[in-house]
Design an enzyme around this catalytic site. Structure first.
Site, PDB file in Angstrom:
ATOM      1  N   LYS A   1       0.835  -1.195   0.000  1.00  0.00           N
ATOM      2  CA  LYS A   1       0.000   0.000   0.000  1.00  0.00           C
ATOM      3  C   LYS A   1       0.883   1.262   0.000  1.00  0.00           C
ATOM      4  O   LYS A   1       0.709   2.154  -0.810  1.00  0.00           O
ATOM      5  CB  LYS A   1      -0.910  -0.023   1.228  1.00  0.00           C
ATOM      6  CG  LYS A   1      -1.809   1.176   1.351  1.00  0.00           C
ATOM      7  CD  LYS A   1      -2.778   1.037   2.501  1.00  0.00           C
ATOM      8  CE  LYS A   1      -3.493   2.363   2.713  1.00  0.00           C
ATOM      9  NZ  LYS A   1      -4.445   2.339   3.807  1.00  0.00           N
TER      10      LYS A   1
ATOM     11  N   GLU B   1      10.550  -4.707   4.404  1.00  0.00           N
ATOM     12  CA  GLU B   1      10.605  -6.131   4.022  1.00  0.00           C
ATOM     13  C   GLU B   1      10.274  -6.283   2.540  1.00  0.00           C
ATOM     14  O   GLU B   1      10.986  -6.953   1.784  1.00  0.00           O
ATOM     15  CB  GLU B   1       9.587  -6.953   4.832  1.00  0.00           C
ATOM     16  CG  GLU B   1       9.904  -7.100   6.308  1.00  0.00           C
ATOM     17  CD  GLU B   1       9.227  -6.042   7.157  1.00  0.00           C
ATOM     18  OE1 GLU B   1       8.963  -4.927   6.641  1.00  0.00           O
ATOM     19  OE2 GLU B   1       8.970  -6.326   8.340  1.00  0.00           O
TER      20      GLU B   1
ATOM     21  N   GLY C   1      -4.829  -1.745   4.870  1.00  0.00           N
ATOM     22  CA  GLY C   1      -4.023  -2.888   4.427  1.00  0.00           C
ATOM     23  C   GLY C   1      -4.707  -4.218   4.706  1.00  0.00           C
ATOM     24  O   GLY C   1      -4.796  -5.088   3.845  1.00  0.00           O
ATOM     25  N   ARG C   2      -5.226  -4.377   5.920  1.00  0.00           N
ATOM     26  CA  ARG C   2      -5.816  -5.679   6.295  1.00  0.00           C
ATOM     27  C   ARG C   2      -7.223  -5.849   5.739  1.00  0.00           C
ATOM     28  O   ARG C   2      -7.874  -6.863   6.003  1.00  0.00           O
ATOM     29  CB  ARG C   2      -5.773  -5.853   7.813  1.00  0.00           C
ATOM     30  CG  ARG C   2      -6.383  -4.710   8.597  1.00  0.00           C
ATOM     31  CD  ARG C   2      -6.024  -4.762  10.073  1.00  0.00           C
ATOM     32  NE  ARG C   2      -6.464  -3.569  10.792  1.00  0.00           N
ATOM     33  CZ  ARG C   2      -5.777  -2.439  10.874  1.00  0.00           C
ATOM     34  NH1 ARG C   2      -4.602  -2.342  10.264  1.00  0.00           N
ATOM     35  NH2 ARG C   2      -6.241  -1.407  11.547  1.00  0.00           N
TER      36      ARG C   2
ATOM     37  N   GLU D   1      -4.783  -6.388  14.795  1.00  0.00           N
ATOM     38  CA  GLU D   1      -4.239  -5.099  14.354  1.00  0.00           C
ATOM     39  C   GLU D   1      -5.349  -4.043  14.361  1.00  0.00           C
ATOM     40  O   GLU D   1      -5.095  -2.858  14.533  1.00  0.00           O
ATOM     41  CB  GLU D   1      -3.608  -5.214  12.955  1.00  0.00           C
ATOM     42  CG  GLU D   1      -2.710  -4.026  12.624  1.00  0.00           C
ATOM     43  CD  GLU D   1      -1.858  -4.242  11.370  1.00  0.00           C
ATOM     44  OE1 GLU D   1      -0.668  -4.584  11.483  1.00  0.00           O
ATOM     45  OE2 GLU D   1      -2.398  -4.064  10.263  1.00  0.00           O
TER      46      GLU D   1
ATOM     47  N   HIS E   1      -5.160 -32.369  17.966  1.00  0.00           N
ATOM     48  CA  HIS E   1      -4.039 -33.132  18.511  1.00  0.00           C
ATOM     49  C   HIS E   1      -2.927 -32.218  19.000  1.00  0.00           C
ATOM     50  O   HIS E   1      -1.794 -32.651  19.178  1.00  0.00           O
ATOM     51  CB  HIS E   1      -3.531 -34.109  17.445  1.00  0.00           C
ATOM     52  CG  HIS E   1      -4.618 -35.040  16.976  1.00  0.00           C
ATOM     53  ND1 HIS E   1      -4.899 -36.218  17.620  1.00  0.00           N
ATOM     54  CD2 HIS E   1      -5.540 -34.922  15.980  1.00  0.00           C
ATOM     55  CE1 HIS E   1      -5.932 -36.812  17.002  1.00  0.00           C
ATOM     56  NE2 HIS E   1      -6.340 -36.035  16.014  1.00  0.00           N
TER      57      HIS E   1
ATOM     58  N   LYS F   1       9.495  -0.902  14.377  1.00  0.00           N
ATOM     59  CA  LYS F   1      10.094  -0.624  13.060  1.00  0.00           C
ATOM     60  C   LYS F   1      11.171   0.445  13.197  1.00  0.00           C
ATOM     61  O   LYS F   1      12.268   0.331  12.657  1.00  0.00           O
ATOM     62  CB  LYS F   1       9.018  -0.068  12.101  1.00  0.00           C
ATOM     63  CG  LYS F   1       8.040  -1.071  11.549  1.00  0.00           C
ATOM     64  CD  LYS F   1       7.210  -0.392  10.455  1.00  0.00           C
ATOM     65  CE  LYS F   1       5.961  -1.150  10.110  1.00  0.00           C
ATOM     66  NZ  LYS F   1       5.051  -0.416   9.216  1.00  0.00           N
TER      67      LYS F   1
HETATM   68  O1  F6P Z   1       3.119  -3.367   9.788  1.00  0.00           O
HETATM   69  C1  F6P Z   1       1.816  -2.983   9.644  1.00  0.00           C
HETATM   70  C2  F6P Z   1       1.370  -2.721   8.233  1.00  0.00           C
HETATM   71  O2  F6P Z   1       1.293  -1.364   8.037  1.00  0.00           O
HETATM   72  C3  F6P Z   1       0.047  -3.406   7.973  1.00  0.00           C
HETATM   73  O3  F6P Z   1      -1.024  -2.713   8.444  1.00  0.00           O
HETATM   74  C4  F6P Z   1       0.086  -3.573   6.514  1.00  0.00           C
HETATM   75  O4  F6P Z   1      -0.854  -4.511   6.092  1.00  0.00           O
HETATM   76  C5  F6P Z   1       1.515  -4.019   6.326  1.00  0.00           C
HETATM   77  O5  F6P Z   1       2.240  -3.261   7.258  1.00  0.00           O
HETATM   78  C6  F6P Z   1       2.074  -3.839   4.954  1.00  0.00           C
HETATM   79  O6  F6P Z   1       2.065  -2.504   4.543  1.00  0.00           O
HETATM   80  P1  F6P Z   1       2.235  -2.103   3.029  1.00  0.00           P
HETATM   81  O7  F6P Z   1       1.129  -2.718   2.251  1.00  0.00           O
HETATM   82  O8  F6P Z   1       2.182  -0.607   3.010  1.00  0.00           O
HETATM   83  O9  F6P Z   1       3.560  -2.617   2.568  1.00  0.00           O
END
Ligand code: F6P
Length: 547
Positions: free
Chosen positions: A207, A213, A267-268, A353, A384, A512
């Protein structure tokens, strides 16, 4: 400013009511009312939700609905659907519902209808996904792109992972989906080892397009591709899903190859948007749109049904009942379907979240529990592992069971055995087995008096442990859309009750930020930041090992 929820009349009533309900046995309520299951079961099309195995009676439900009314839930639902800026800390509307607004009714944000742009992106997704599936959009060397690699994390990963897995049976025969999310180089290495650059499409899903990452993984994949096929190959093998065109361009992806979404999609809550491109390629755009239709059916139900018959409202209020009155701060979700194995992981982000917060909309610290810890896994496997705790642990864990009546793989009697298990688990949790029943059973089985006396408590089950059972006809795109939208709305309702903004996530920022200050130290540069002695000695120990 509204009064905090724990000061409302309905909350006080529920506190009083809890005192009478805490001893009530569900098995007695079932014995007394032969109609109980019927009374506390709802059906929406092919989805059935049985919430009769809960520690509730009509008064409980009445008080819970009163609480929802006192919290102005109806007005809040309306505000979300009308595009009001209910995400107040980020000054944004919350419009994942617009992404699946299948009747295409205008939804205005700052006087502008958002639907034309949403429809344009859906059309672009259709064109592109069909071209990839048909092989008319080819890679640099003219080969069909059959390896789809989604690079993203959090909401830009969990939705695509969960939904593609749930709909695996609908995948095009020659397409394979892979997901790279973790910054751990292993995540990248393991996928890159399996695929051929000539037949790979990388989808960079972010987003913000600033997530470390995702950008690090995307750079590694880009280099791997360029090393194999040259710089020109990037436009044939990389697309971006983002709200941030500037960063996408900076990364070196042509805006032509970018699928846009908007700030009003969290995002979620984004798998219904361009973030779902990997799903659309895997299962086809028609199936993707069926998933949107299922979600839309749930949106309609949620926004137009009275609370007394409203599935997300009821599930949410039951959650509040256990969380805030029984003090049960854990919630289990157990899909009895291998294809739904990632639903609990997906719901962990969605619920925790969204509602794992300690400051209310009144800008005060919250003095009651907000969202419980959600965990789960696919049944029967988890029977299990952690079911011992569900049955005999010291804390009651309200549980959702999700099961399709029909399997995509009806092999022998596998599915009957699976169905028997899910039904047995909810019944066992509810009914339990008293010490007296256990002793009688052991005696009848010929055990000695001493053995019975010693083991009867160990082998008994307190029972009275609540669960909801959600039955789908089959795990198809429409049913999946309904299921996920149901949980989204449940989360919304609970956010309203707890008086929090479910749509920001400031809680992920501090870690972060601190990682960024530790990084140079691991690379042997000074960061200018002083650490506690534990962190400092961990840094130096790890550096020593890495020398
Ligand atoms: O770490 C939290 C977050 O902002 C989430 O809410 C989001 O889904 C994820 O990181 C990834 O963010 P982006 O889509 O901006 O890379």
């Amino acid at each position: 400013m509204r009064e905090t929820v724990n000061k409302t009349k309905a909350w006080k009533k529920l506190e009083e009511h809890y005192k009478t309900m805490k001893k009530t046995q569900m098995r007695d309520m079932f014995d007394e009312d032969k109609n109980r299951a019927q009374k506390y079961t709802l059906q929406l099309e092919n989805m059935l939700v049985d919430y009769s195995k809960n520690r509730i009676n009509d008064r409980t439900m009445k008080f819970l609905f009163n609480l929802a009314r006192e919290c102005q839930l109806e007005e809040k639902i309306k505000a979300m659907f009308e595009g009001e800026k209910i995400n107040v800390t980020e000054n944004r509307p919350v419009l994942h519902i617009a992404l699946r607004n299948r009747e295409n009714k205008p939804i205005y944000v700052d006087g502008k209808d958002v639907m034309p742009e949403i429809n344009a992106v859906l059309a672009k997704m259709r064109k592109f996904s069909e071209a990839v599936r048909l092989g008319t959009f080819k890679g640099q060397t003219g080969k069909k792109l059959t390896n789809i690699v989604n690079i993203g994390i959090g909401g830009s990963d969990l939705g695509p992972v969960m939904a593609t897995e749930a709909l695996r049976k609908y995948w095009a025969k020659d397409i394979n989906c892979y997901f790279i999310s973790n910054i751990d180089g292993t995540a990248c290495a393991e996928v890159l080892n399996k695929i051929n650059p000539e037949t790979t499409l990388f989808i960079v899903a972010s987003k913000t397009f600033t997530t470390i990452e995702t950008l690090t993984n995307a750079k590694t994949c880009r280099k791997w591709l360029v090393d194999a096929l040259g710089e020109h190959a990037v436009s044939k093998h990389f697309v971006a899903l983002s709200t941030n065109q500037k960063e996408v361009e900076k990364f070196g992806i042509d805006p032509e190859n970018m699928f846009e979404f908007w700030d009003f999609v969290g995002g979620r809550y984004s798998m219904w948007s361009a973030i779902g491109l990997s799903i659309a390629i895997a299962v086809g755009m028609d199936n993707f749109e069926k998933m949107l239709e299922g979600a839309y059916a749930m949106d309609q139900h949620f926004s137009q049904t009275d609370f007394e018959h409203n599935i997300p409202v009821i599930l949410a209020m039951l959650g509040v009942w256990y969380n805030n009155f029984f003090n049960c701060h854990r919630h289990a979700v157990i899909p009895y379907d291998q294809y739904l194995q990632y639903v609990p992981a997906y719901l962990q982000q969605l619920e925790m979240e969204s509602n794992g917060k300690d400051v209310g909309l009144d800008n005060e610290y919250i003095k009651y529990a907000t969202t419980p810890i959600l965990f789960g896994g696919a049944g029967t496997n988890v029977q299990h592992s952690f079911f011992q705790l569900l049955h005999q642990g010291t804390e009651m864990v309200p549980t959702d069971f999700i099961v399709p009546a029909i399997s995509h793989n009806e092999i022998g009697d596998h599915h009957e055995i699976l169905l028997a298990n899910v039904l047995a688990q909810s019944e066992a949790l509810m009914r339990g087995k008293t010490v007296r029943e256990t002793a009688a059973e052991m005696t009848a089985a010929g055990k000695s008096k001493e053995t019975v006396a010693f083991l009867k408590k160990f082998k008994s089950f307190e029972g009275n442990r609540p669960s909801n059972t959600i039955v789908l006809k089959k795990v198809d795109p429409y049913a999946l859309g309904m299921l996920i939208a149901m949980y989204e709305h449940k989360v919304f309702v609970q956010g309203v009750i707890w008086g929090i903004n479910s749509f920001d996530q400031f809680g992920v920022e501090l870690g972060k930020q601190m990682a960024l200050s530790i990084l140079p130290e691991l690379e042997n540069n000074a960061s200018g930041v002083s650490h506690d002695s534990s962190t400092a000695s961990l840094i130096s120990y790890i550096k020593k090992l890495r020398k």
